[in-house]
Structures are given as structure tokens and as C-alpha cells.
Design an enzyme around this catalytic site. Structure first.
Site, PDB file in Angstrom:
ATOM      1  N   ASP A 171      -3.347   0.379  10.157  1.00 34.32           N
ATOM      2  CA  ASP A 171      -4.351   1.371  10.564  1.00 34.32           C
ATOM      3  C   ASP A 171      -5.660   1.109   9.818  1.00 34.32           C
ATOM      4  OD1 ASP A 171      -3.859   2.135   8.008  1.00 34.32           O
ATOM      5  OD2 ASP A 171      -3.056   4.113   8.493  1.00 34.32           O
ATOM      6  N   GLU A 226       0.838  -1.195   0.000  1.00 36.16           N
ATOM      7  CA  GLU A 226       0.000   0.000   0.000  1.00 36.16           C
ATOM      8  C   GLU A 226       0.875   1.248   0.000  1.00 36.16           C
ATOM      9  OE1 GLU A 226      -1.852   0.176   3.795  1.00 36.16           O
ATOM     10  OE2 GLU A 226      -2.659   2.178   3.507  1.00 36.16           O
ATOM     11  N   ASP A 276      -0.595  -0.986   5.930  1.00 35.15           N
ATOM     12  CA  ASP A 276      -0.380  -0.352   7.237  1.00 35.15           C
ATOM     13  C   ASP A 276      -1.300  -0.956   8.284  1.00 35.15           C
ATOM     14  OD1 ASP A 276       1.506   1.347   6.298  1.00 35.15           O
ATOM     15  OD2 ASP A 276       0.131   3.024   5.954  1.00 35.15           O
ATOM     16  N   ASP A 329      -7.165   2.629   7.254  1.00 35.68           N
ATOM     17  CA  ASP A 329      -7.056   2.583   5.799  1.00 35.68           C
ATOM     18  C   ASP A 329      -6.424   1.277   5.337  1.00 35.68           C
ATOM     19  OD1 ASP A 329      -8.268   4.906   5.260  1.00 35.68           O
ATOM     20  OD2 ASP A 329      -6.462   5.999   4.633  1.00 35.68           O
TER      21      ASP A 329
END
Ligand code: 0RA
Length: 635
Positions: A501, A426, A499, A503
Site C-alpha cells: 500500500d 514493516e 505492505d 505507506d
């Protein structure tokens, strides 16, 4: 404290053997000792409260995760009975809590319908808990008993009075860390399951509070599955009001809600004993068959299908259909532990009858809705031919395009797929680090930019036209859908690296959904993985260690007792330099990879469809109008 309950008579020996068996082989009872099994413990306890709600005796369920990871489940049901069980001369509460499969024995036949997949009883949870405490409000009294690793350590005792008529059960348990090692409850996973339970258990309110983070959410759907269908159709033009039917046949509760829209998508979900049967089964087949048959009969009878026209197929009646079928069965049969598919043959006949009758009546009584539905099917039937041709073209085209490798792929030099790996990364900056940090001999990098897709159940052609998806397809070399061929696979390991997180998890879900729908054998044959980047970097003196969970971080800190340590929390892959990324996440000698199972991917697919499809706003609106108390909505 009396010692009566602690004496060893024949029945307690039996009890002890049962509990020891659970502790020796947790796999047999809750499916293992990983995070999934841990969540299972909570479901098992909540299932009992859901049973009370299904019996019409409970309206509120409160679930709390405490900071020490103990969990409280409280309901306002009738309360577990506490009277002395005549055979074993113990309180029914103690029997329920310490005897395997004792849960249903007190309700009078057919009462317990949930827990179809697990149903091992709360005693298994008790046995796997370091400690467990139950409070029962019944007969104007508050009763209490405490257990440690399944053994009662107090008798059932009265600890106070409650208001006349106030009843309920409150269970608090702390999983045994000797059995469940290095695991933490996931708010999202639990919330998703509670949402499903609430949708299909009309009138029950589930409040879920995570005291570790302060997150909380309430699920309450006044109209049950009718609300569910409205929710799914919130952004679509509907052709008629929701058709709802509920009926008991031979002890099986059958409920269905149906509504056609002008969309091309189909959203049909099936539940058995509140469990989302992702792989469908006999209830779903019954529903589909009934709908197709009723529409054909109606269209013929009213001259909307000419004699020379062929019948509508299941595919024709599927477009624009939104429906839920939910059954409550005293003895549900599932295909296996992992394939969530209902197998009871009789259910198909019953669902078909009940749904067929209700839907036929609806069409008879609502001719304009009926005409709109038939019209929609006619359009679908005509469009289907054209669509198939167009789709074939797209697939052929993307097969052609896949002959050229995407520009941003940093390929490896090795050609033997049993030795190569592809990292799907990503973001450009993480992609940059990965390219520099990798071993270019066998590791290839494909960076993806931002969100790869954000359309609901995108139609095949749309997904395939997305540039990021095209890049993945051509890099892998297998083709997709019916044309998928594992022989073309250019990398033995395909590794998703995002990641840690929100997103990142969204993108991971999207990718899993894509692979699940278009490259299933890739997952089935064990080629798809998820990279595990560390959450923390701990540095002291001239040493460095990485921690992959909060628990691991705490453990390292503890082992260094008092040492001055610099703790860095990684928010994204981009914060690591190439060398760090290699050491922690990419180097086969030191990294950890998670193998994606079909089940994981199916869950992502389901999450994607039900919850991530549309913009947040309409969803928020829906929840606010259909749920009475929603705080800090977090889905
Ligand atoms: C057996 C019989 C009755 C209720 C329950 C069990 C019961 C179990 C649990 C577990 C969690 N919450 C629960 N609430 C109720 C019915 C007893 C009666 O008829 O009053």
C-alpha cells in the site's frame, strides 16, 4: 480502401525488415519487454509532442490510459506532415510511422532535440503495438491511418474536416501482449516523468488521465525552471530572488535558475533534453564551477575574503544552493543506457560561460544579495571543519554501537553469510508473523516500527541517530558511508518486506534511499532485494492459489471457468498467518524476490528528495498557485 500502401516495392520491403527487426529484438530498441520498456513506449510518443512544444508549436499534451491499456497521446502541435514523400512516394505520416529513425527527417535540421536516451522513433512503438491509430489535424482536414503490429492496414485517409488553423496529432496504441507479457502501466512512474518534462518545458500543459482508476493530474509550470526552484525552496528562507538565464550557444539551448537559501542542504538538479540526468555530467560541472568561481572573484574583489584566507571550495558554495540547469542538445551523449550522465565535453565550457556571466552580473547589480551569499559561504567554510569532526565522531560512535545487535532482531542460527537472509519487515504484527513463519536456521527478522524517517535530506547525523536505522546498521555489520565494508556483512540477502500500500511504498522508498546513500556497494554487489507478497488468495473446493498481480488473478479465474472461487485481497502482510507468509513470500522454493538495482535505488533517492521531503500542504499550495488547472492532485 485502396491497396496502394500495401504493395511490396523495394522501400516497403526495407520498412518491413526494419519493423521485423524491432519485433525480434525489442531489447535493442526499447530496452526489453518489462514494465520499464512498456513505459518507454509512452515516453517515446510523448517525447514527440514535447519536441513540438520545444519548437514553440504546441502548448497542450493529453495522455490517457484506457481500461484496455491502450494509450492515447494527443497534442495541439503542427501535426505530422501528410504530404507525399518524393522518394518513397508515400505520405510522410506513413513513413514516420513505419520507418526506423524517420522521425527527425521532416523538421529541417536541429529540430528534434528530445529523446536523448531513447529516440528510436515512434515507428518502434508502432511495431511493438498490437494496433496503433494516428489522427492528424492539418490543412483544415482530419487524416487517419491504422496499423497492426507496425503494418499499415488502411491508407492515409481523410475522415473529416477541422476548423481553419486547427492542428495536432493524436496517437493511440495498444502494446502487443505477445511481446509485453503480464505488464501494467504504473500511474506514479509515468506521472513522475511527465512532471519532469513539464518543469523543463516552459508553457506546456500535460494532462494525464488514467481511466482504469479515474486518477488524473495536470502539470503546468508557468515559469519553467524558475518555478521549479521556487518549488524546491518553498519551505526555506531565501536570500534573494531566483537568478535566471537562458541562452543559445552553438545550437545548444542552455537554461539555469539559481537561488541561495539559509538552509544547509543543497538541491541541484540537471536535465538534458528534458531527461533528469541523475548522475549529472558536464552541464552540472559547468554550473558548479561557474558559481564557485564567480563567488570567489566577487569576494576577493570586494575584500570579503582576506588575502590570507583560502578560496571557497565547491563544498563551501554548495550549502544552501538550489539550482537547476537544463540543456537542449541536438546530439546528447550519455555515459550509458542506465547511468544517466551527460558526457558532451563542449557543454561544460558553454554552461560555465553562460552561467558565470549571468551570475557575476547579478552579484554586481545586487550587492546586498551578494554579501548575504558570501556570508553564507563563509559560515559554511567555518562550519565545515567543525562538522567534519562531529561527523567522524558520529560514524565512529555508530561503528561502536554496531558491535551490539539490536534487541528486536530475531537472528538466525547459521553464521555463514552466503547462506543467510535478513528480512526487514514493516510493522510489529507482520514482524510477528514473519518470526513465526520463517526458517530460523537461515532467516533473521528485523521488524521496523512505522515511518522510519520523515525529514528532508536529513543530514548524516540525523539519519544515523534514528533508532530504526541504527538497528539496520548494527544488524548488517558493515558500517556505513566511507567506512562501509562488505566483508562485515552478516546476511548475504537483505530483503525489504513491506505492505503493498502507500505507506509500504513510502517506507520502501525511504529504505532504498538510505541504502543508496550510505551502503551503495550492498546494492552494487547484488545483496538487496524486495519481497513480493501476493495480492490475492483464491480458494476453491479444497484448493488454494495465490496471485501476485491483477493479471494473474484474472488468468486463474479464467482457467477455473465458472468454479465458485473465494477471492481474498490482501491489504497488508499482517493479514497473512505465519504459514501463509512463509509459503507465499519467504520460502525460497516458492517465492519471488526482486533484486534491487542501483538504478531503482537512484530513482527512489530522487523521488524522495524531490517529492517526499516535506509536508504535503505547502506542496499542494505551490501546485495550486503555480498550476492553472489541477484536479485530483496525486503526487
Ligand atoms: C515533422 C515535422 C513537423 C511536425 C512534426 C514532425 C510533428 C511530429 C509529431 C509527433 C507527435 N506530434 C507531432 N507533431 C508534429 C513540422 C511540420 C510543419 O512545419 O508544419
Amino acid at each position: 480502401m485502396t491497396t496502394e500502401t500495401l504493395k511490396y516495392d523495394a522501400s516497403s520491403i526495407q520498412v518491413l525488415e526494419g519493423l521485423e527487426a524491432v519485433r525480434r529484438r525489442p531489447g535493442m530498441y526499447v530496452g526489453g519487454t518489462d514494465i520499464k520498456a512498456l513505459h518507454h513506449l509512452v515516453y517515446e510518443v510523448v517525447d514527440n509532442s514535447i519536441d513540438e512544444a520545444l519548437a514553440g508549436a504546441c502548448t497542450q499534451i493529453e495522455v490517457i490510459i484506457h481500461p484496455d491499456q491502450s494509450v492515447t497521446v494527443e497534442d495541439n502541435g503542427r501535426g505530422i506532415p501528410v504530404d507525399i514523400h518524393p522518394q518513397v512516394k508515400k505520405s510522410a505520416l506513413e513513413v514516420v510511422m513505419t520507418t526506423l529513425h524517420a522521425g527527425g527527417k521532416f523538421g529541417g535540421g536541429g529540430y528534434k532535440v528530445s529523446g536523448g536516451l531513447h529516440g528510436v522513433g515512434v515507428s518502434a512503438v508502432n511495431a511493438l503495438s498490437e494496433w496503433c491509430e494516428v489522427e492528424v489535424k492539418r490543412n483544415g482536414q482530419r487524416y487517419f491511418q491504422r496499423y497492426e503490429r507496425g503494418y499499415p492496414v488502411t491508407p492515409v485517409q481523410v475522415i473529416g474536416k477541422v476548423k481553419e488553423g486547427e492542428t495536432g496529432t493524436k496517437t493511440t496504441f495498444k502494446f502487443d501482449p505477445e511481446i509485453f507479457k503480464d505488464v501494467e502501466y504504473r500511474f506514479e512512474t509515468l506521472a513522475q516523468r511527465f512532471r519532469e518534462m513539464a518543469f523543463v518545458t516552459r508553457g506546456v500543459k500535460i494532462h494525464f488521465l488514467d481511466r482504469r482508476s479515474g486518477r488524473e493530474v495536470t502539470f503546468y509550470f508557468e515559469g519553467g525552471i524558475t518555478s521549479f526552484v521556487r518549488f524546491l525552496n518553498r519551505n526555506r528562507q531565501v536570500l534573494h530572488p531566483v537568478v535566471y538565464v537562458e541562452k543559445q550557444v552553438e545550437g545548444i539551448g542552455i537554461e539555469a535558475a539559481i537561488q541561495y537559501t539559509d538552509a544547509y542542504t543543497e538541491s541541484v538538479y540537471s536535465f538534458a533534453n528534458t531527461i533528469n540526468t541523475v548522475d549529472g555530467g558536464t552541464h552540472l560541472t559547468g554550473l558548479r564551477t561557474a558559481i564557485t568561481r564567480v563567488i570567489n572573484d566577487y569576494a576577493r574583489k570586494n575584500g570579503l575574503l582576506k588575502e590570507s584566507d583560502p578560496n571557497f571550495t565547491g563544498d563551501d558554495t554548495r550549502e544552501g544552493l538550489t539550482a537547476i540547469v537544463s540543456i537542449k542538445h541536438p546530439d546528447p551523449q550519455f555515459e550509458s543506457q542506465t547511468k544517466v550522465k551527460l558526457m558532451n565535453a563542449e557543454v561544460q565550457t558553454y554552461v560555465q560561460q553562460v552561467v558565470g556571466e549571468a551570475f557575476a552580473t547579478f552579484l554586481e547589480e545586487n550587492p546586498s544579495a551578494a554579501r548575504a551569499i558570501v556570508q553564507k559561504c563563509l559560515t559554511s567554510a567555518r562550519a565545515r571543519d567543525a562538522a567534519r569532526k562531529a561527523r567522524d565522531l558520529v560514524i565512529r560512535k555508530s561503528a561502536l554501537e554496531s558491535l551490539t545487535l539490536p534487541g528486536k532482531l530475531a537472528d538466525c542460527s547459521e553464521r555463514d553469510p552466503s547462506k543467510t537472509e535478513l528480512f526487514i519487515v514493516e510493522g510489529d504484527s507482520a514482524g510477528g508473523s514473519a518470526k513465526q513463519g520463517r526458517d530460523r536456521h537461515f532467516q533473521a527478522i528485523l521488524p521496523l516500527r512505522g515511518k522510519i524517517l520523515n525529514t528532508e535530506r536529513s543530514r548524516l547525523d540525523k539519519i544515523l541517530n534514528n533508532n530504526e536505522v541504527k538497528a539496520i546498521i548494527s544488524a548488517l555489520g558493515t558500517g556505513i558511508g566511507d567506512n562501509f565494508d562488505l566483508k562485515g556483512l552478516r546476511y548475504g540477502r537483505v530483503i525489504i518486506m513491506t505492505d503493498a500500500d502507500v505507506d509500504g511504498s513510502h517506507i520502501r522508498t525511504l529504505l532504498l534511499t538510505f541504502f543508496f546513500r550510505y551502503m551503495q556497494p550492498l546494492i552494487e554487489e547484488g545483496h538487496l532485494y524486495i519481497a513480493q507478497p501476493p495480492l490475492y488468495r483464491l480458494a476453491w473446493k479444497n484448493q488454494v492459489r495465490y496471485a501476485y498481480s491483477d493479471a494473474e488473478k484474472d488468468e486463474i479465474l479464467k482457467s477455473l471457468n465458472g468454479e465458485k472461487v473465494t477471492v481474498q485481497r490482501y491489504k497488508g502482510l499482517g493479514e497473512m498467518n505465519p504459514q501463509q507468509l512463509w509459503e507465499t513470500t519467504m520460502n525460497p522454493q516458492t517465492r519471488t524476490l526482486l533484486l534491487v538495482t542501483i538504478e531503482d535505488a537512484a530513482e527512489a533517492d530522487r523521488t524522495f528528495d524531490m517529492l517526499m521531503g516535506d509536508a504535503v500542504d505547502p506542496r499542494r499550495r505551490f501546485i495550486q498557485t503555480h498550476a492553472r488547472a489541477v484536479r485530483n492532485l496525486d503526487i
